[in-house]
Design a protein around this motif. Structure first.
Motif, mmCIF file in Angstrom:
data_model
loop_
_atom_site.group_PDB
_atom_site.id
_atom_site.type_symbol
_atom_site.label_atom_id
_atom_site.label_comp_id
_atom_site.label_asym_id
_atom_site.label_seq_id
_atom_site.Cartn_x
_atom_site.Cartn_y
_atom_site.Cartn_z
ATOM 1 N N GLU A 63 -1.857 0.120 -0.475
ATOM 2 C CA GLU A 63 -2.730 -0.259 0.630
ATOM 3 C C GLU A 63 -2.850 0.888 1.620
ATOM 4 O O GLU A 63 -2.054 1.835 1.605
ATOM 5 C CB GLU A 63 -2.178 -1.496 1.347
ATOM 6 N N ALA A 64 -3.853 0.802 2.483
ATOM 7 C CA ALA A 64 -4.038 1.777 3.563
ATOM 8 C C ALA A 64 -4.267 1.004 4.859
ATOM 9 O O ALA A 64 -4.966 -0.007 4.869
ATOM 10 C CB ALA A 64 -5.215 2.699 3.259
ATOM 11 N N ILE A 77 0.890 9.895 5.452
ATOM 12 C CA ILE A 77 0.147 9.696 6.700
ATOM 13 C C ILE A 77 -0.908 10.787 6.827
ATOM 14 O O ILE A 77 -0.655 11.953 6.557
ATOM 15 C CB ILE A 77 1.075 9.671 7.929
ATOM 16 N N ILE A 78 -2.110 10.368 7.252
ATOM 17 C CA ILE A 78 -3.268 11.257 7.290
ATOM 18 C C ILE A 78 -3.971 11.107 8.636
ATOM 19 O O ILE A 78 -4.171 9.986 9.116
ATOM 20 C CB ILE A 78 -4.250 10.912 6.149
ATOM 21 N N LEU A 79 -4.347 12.221 9.232
ATOM 22 C CA LEU A 79 -5.110 12.199 10.482
ATOM 23 C C LEU A 79 -6.445 11.499 10.240
ATOM 24 O O LEU A 79 -7.231 11.931 9.399
ATOM 25 C CB LEU A 79 -5.349 13.635 10.971
ATOM 26 N N ILE A 94 -2.185 5.283 7.268
ATOM 27 C CA ILE A 94 -0.975 5.206 6.446
ATOM 28 C C ILE A 94 -1.340 4.700 5.054
ATOM 29 O O ILE A 94 -1.997 3.658 4.915
ATOM 30 C CB ILE A 94 0.053 4.261 7.096
ATOM 31 N N VAL A 95 -0.939 5.448 4.033
ATOM 32 C CA VAL A 95 -1.125 5.026 2.643
ATOM 33 C C VAL A 95 0.246 4.661 2.094
ATOM 34 O O VAL A 95 1.161 5.488 2.064
ATOM 35 C CB VAL A 95 -1.761 6.146 1.788
ATOM 36 N N ARG A 96 0.383 3.410 1.678
ATOM 37 C CA ARG A 96 1.661 2.917 1.153
ATOM 38 C C ARG A 96 1.450 2.402 -0.265
ATOM 39 O O ARG A 96 0.594 1.536 -0.497
ATOM 40 C CB ARG A 96 2.206 1.814 2.048
ATOM 41 N N VAL A 97 2.207 2.931 -1.202
ATOM 42 C CA VAL A 97 2.044 2.520 -2.604
ATOM 43 C C VAL A 97 3.216 1.644 -3.021
ATOM 44 O O VAL A 97 4.325 1.777 -2.496
ATOM 45 C CB VAL A 97 1.930 3.749 -3.536
ATOM 46 N N VAL A 108 -10.542 4.494 2.161
ATOM 47 C CA VAL A 108 -9.470 5.236 1.495
ATOM 48 C C VAL A 108 -8.894 4.415 0.345
ATOM 49 O O VAL A 108 -8.554 4.959 -0.709
ATOM 50 C CB VAL A 108 -8.375 5.612 2.506
ATOM 51 N N GLU A 109 -8.805 3.103 0.536
ATOM 52 C CA GLU A 109 -8.268 2.250 -0.532
ATOM 53 C C GLU A 109 -9.129 2.294 -1.783
ATOM 54 O O GLU A 109 -8.640 2.020 -2.894
ATOM 55 C CB GLU A 109 -8.160 0.810 -0.040
#
Length: 399
Positions: A11-12, A69-71, A102-105, A140-141
């Protein structure tokens, strides 16, 4: 290789920015954009905090080890996505501000996904998601990621991580060599207090020739020819041969006036004032633009240009340049300013010893720099093959 969208294995979401009233001088740390450097590393110190009430209320925004984490927002769209960091244990359970996406896998290797999002293909995918000056989680997702079996994801992440570690090590070595030269200079010629007590002379007494570059060179830019030195090529008492421009210089008095010789001292006189460098033999005959001054030292006056380059680049000598800058109406140095700079005059033998040390260190740095360039090329080639499924992973350990 099959591909899967991020939403199929993770998820993002955005972080949460506290209001000014909710920020504290101590308490629970929050991760701001400036807490991560341009290389994606935590700077080691938090500057902003919140209380337990805010922290508990927004517990879902806490970072977890393995997140990317991405700006996600900036004043200019070109900067959106420019910072990308992998969350390590030191940032676990810290709340990130809303400028972080935030991208969490869950069902993939987190380091593998991070490497993909930092790759040229991943950065392009992120850039395609930018709307205006924002990056949104739902977009992003939907990014499609090459998706080999989990064991191969682990192998790819391990391999790319090894090369990435070597790149970081080479950068550290280069920084250590810079620090070494600074410490050697201070050891040989004294610190700020010691130099202040020495006799000073007006720099102009030792200058044989002084000029600055001129405008209008863009029409002579070429794919080959003479090197055209600009302010970005001058930094930290050396010439950096990156982003080099070539010119087919005209046969004119104006062009000849701005043609440098080996041993000339270059000084930035506009924009980022006080950058210095000595022209090496390999760049004899190059030309300079209007942001640089060409200073030719009289060889009979007892000065080594390498000493002067470091003198003006380190805090004591550079302070005279910055003082002139503060006194001026706008940023810039004129020839009278340059001639008036106070300089100390150590024994020429000592200056020559320092110049010899600089030459040896610069030779070592050149080899390290080439190694760094080669490692970056290797990382790019490996990541490209890995994400296309063209990499033989049979010899890569499963760790």
């Amino acid at each position: 290789m099959k591909r899967q969208e991020i939403q199929s294995f993770g998820e993002a979401f955005n972080g949460k920015t506290p209001s000014k009233e909710e920020q504290r001088s101590s308490g629970r740390p929050i991760l701001k954009i400036r807490d991560i450097d341009e290389k994606g590393r935590f700077r080691g110190v938090f500057e902003s905090f919140v209380d337990d009430a805010f922290y508990n209320r927004h517990a879902k925004k806490k970072l977890k080890t393995g997140d990317t984490i991405i700006l996600n927002a900036a004043h200019n769209s070109d900067y959106v996505g420019s910072k990308n960091a992998f969350v390590t244990n030191e940032l676990n359970d810290v709340i990130a501000t809303g400028e972080w996406l935030i991208v969490r896998v869950r069902e993939a290797n987190s380091k593998y996904v991070n490497h993909y999002l930092k790759s040229p293909s991943g950065r392009k995918a992120l850039k395609n998601c930018v709307k205006g000056i924002h990056l949104y989680p739902k977009d992003v997702e939907r990014i499609s990621v090459p998706f080999p079996i989990l064991d191969d994801q682990i192998r790819i992440a391990h391999l790319l991580g090894k090369v990435e570690g070597l790149i970081a090590q080479r950068k550290q070595h280069l920084q250590q060599l810079d620090d070494l030269l600074k410490s050697v200079f201070l050891e040989m010629f004294g610190d700020h207090t010691t130099m202040r007590r020495q006799q000073h002379f007006p720099f102009g007494e030792f200058i044989e020739f002084l000029t600055s570059g001129s405008r209008g060179w863009a029409q002579y830019y070429s794919d080959s020819g003479s090197i055209f030195l600009r302010i970005n090529n001058v930094k930290d008492a050396r010439l950096k041969l990156e982003d080099i421009v070539y010119v087919n210089a005209p046969d004119s008095a104006e062009a000849n006036r701005t043609r440098v010789r080996a041993g000339d001292l270059l000084l930035s006189i506009t924009a980022d004032l006080g950058r210095t460098a000595v022209v090496p033999n390999a760049l004899d005959g190059s030309y300079i633009n209007q942001h640089l001054a060409l200073i030719r030292i009289n060889i009979d006056t007892g000065f080594n240009p390498s000493f002067l380059a470091w003198y003006f680049s380190l805090p004591y000598g550079n302070s005279f340049i910055q003082k002139k800058n503060r006194e001026g109406v706008k940023a810039g140095l004129n020839f009278d300013d340059i001639r008036s700079f106070p300089v100390i005059k150590p024994p020429i033998d000592l200056q020559n010893q320092f110049a010899a040390i600089v030459e040896k260190v610069e030779s070592l740095k050149s080899r390290y720099q080439q190694s760094l360039t080669d490692l970056k090329v290797l990382y790019g080639a490996l990541s490209q093959k890995a994400f296309k499924g063209e990499l033989d992973l049979s010899r890569v350990p499963l760790v």
